[in-house]
Every structure is written in C-alpha cells, then in structure tokens.
Write an enzyme that holds these catalytic residues in place. Sequence first.
Site, PDB file in Angstrom:
ATOM      1  N   THR A  32     -32.268  40.426   8.481  1.00 37.02           N
ATOM      2  CA  THR A  32     -32.491  39.875   9.808  1.00 37.02           C
ATOM      3  C   THR A  32     -32.949  38.427   9.707  1.00 37.02           C
ATOM      4  O   THR A  32     -33.530  38.012   8.701  1.00 37.02           O
ATOM      5  CB  THR A  32     -33.525  40.739  10.579  1.00 37.02           C
ATOM      6  OG1 THR A  32     -33.658  40.247  11.898  1.00 37.02           O
ATOM      7  CG2 THR A  32     -34.875  40.738   9.889  1.00 37.02           C
ATOM      8  N   CYS A  38     -29.739  26.146  12.689  1.00 42.31           N
ATOM      9  CA  CYS A  38     -29.357  26.664  11.367  1.00 42.31           C
ATOM     10  C   CYS A  38     -28.132  27.570  11.494  1.00 42.31           C
ATOM     11  O   CYS A  38     -27.804  28.040  12.575  1.00 42.31           O
ATOM     12  CB  CYS A  38     -30.491  27.489  10.756  1.00 42.31           C
ATOM     13  SG  CYS A  38     -31.949  26.541  10.333  1.00 42.31           S
ATOM     14  N   HIS A  55     -28.991  31.657   4.977  1.00 45.77           N
ATOM     15  CA  HIS A  55     -29.569  30.953   6.122  1.00 45.77           C
ATOM     16  C   HIS A  55     -29.800  29.522   5.664  1.00 45.77           C
ATOM     17  O   HIS A  55     -30.653  29.279   4.814  1.00 45.77           O
ATOM     18  CB  HIS A  55     -30.885  31.636   6.494  1.00 45.77           C
ATOM     19  CG  HIS A  55     -31.600  31.031   7.665  1.00 45.77           C
ATOM     20  ND1 HIS A  55     -32.504  31.758   8.397  1.00 45.77           N
ATOM     21  CD2 HIS A  55     -31.588  29.808   8.227  1.00 45.77           C
ATOM     22  CE1 HIS A  55     -33.021  31.000   9.355  1.00 45.77           C
ATOM     23  NE2 HIS A  55     -32.462  29.804   9.262  1.00 45.77           N
TER      24      HIS A  55
END
Length: 182
Positions: A32, A38, A55
Amino acid sequence: MLNTAAPAPMTIRHNVLQGEYEVSRDPHLVLTTVLGSCIACCLFDPVAKIGGMNHFLLASPPSSRDGPGDDARRYGLYAMELLVNEMIKQGAVRATMRAHLYGGANMHSGMRAIGTENARFAEEFLRADGIQLVRSDTGGVQARRLDLQPATGRVRCRAVQGDFPQTQSARLPAATGDVELF
C-alpha cells in the site's frame, strides 16, 4: 461441539514509501502507498504469479557531476530498474509482465507539472523496456491511496478526499497593521 476449522489467514500490509520497492508472491500480502505527484508502478507476471510495487518522487535527478548519490532510489530510472530487476530475479519474465501506473497528480497550481513529468517518464520507460502498460490512473489534482495484492495482481486505487495535513506550525496571531504575511 469444538470448531476445528483453521483460522482465516491474516492480511499483512506493507507500506511502500518514497524510494522503496517490494516484490512478493505471498498471497496474504498487500502493498500500500499514498501518492501525490509521485508515481507507483505496479508490475505483475500472471505466469510466474509474482508482483511488485515501487514509489518514486521525481523522474530524474538534478544534473550534477556527482550523480544522485544515496537518494538514487527516489528517482524514476533507478526505481523502475530496481523493481524490474527484482521481479526477474524472483522468476518473472519481462515479456509476460503487465504494468499499472498510479499517481502523477499536479497538486499545486502554478508550479511545475512534476506529476505529469513523472507519469510521462514511467510510460516511456515501460515502452522502451517492452513491458505492456494495461492500466494508468495518473494526473489530475488529487492524491491517491493504492493497494496491490502482488500474488494476484489485483489493484485498488482510490482518490484521497480533502487536504493533506501540512507540517505543523505555530498559529500566527491575527494580522494587525499594514503587514501581510505569506
């Protein structure tokens, strides 16, 4: 009568922060993250039954002769290479990988469109690497909350309503006189 049924397996949640990536085939794991400008790339290989998420903060590091140094994973090229290479190392095949891209919001009007630049970079990287992009939810002005079950490739992306809390600061007294604070 005694209940002999096995307890349901617990879901394990790992938060993937800026500059991080994770690859797994654990059926109980959910990756998650929360994204603004981003980008998170979710990869899944349906043949190998393995998936992962990265990420990254910015598409590329500022030009410098010293290179990006310790912050390399915060940048798209490094984050994408790490994710793809770890997928391959754990049994995925580039030709059967499928990609989803999320994030890339332009959260502050009047500023450089960092989110758009990030999304464009990720799309171009996937195209050059021969990885099929099957879903993209990028752009706009809202943050997103993202959940990935890497073992199945299932993704849930939701818009985050409201403002993100900014760093806490002391309250300013009511303005008096002719000075404007900004």
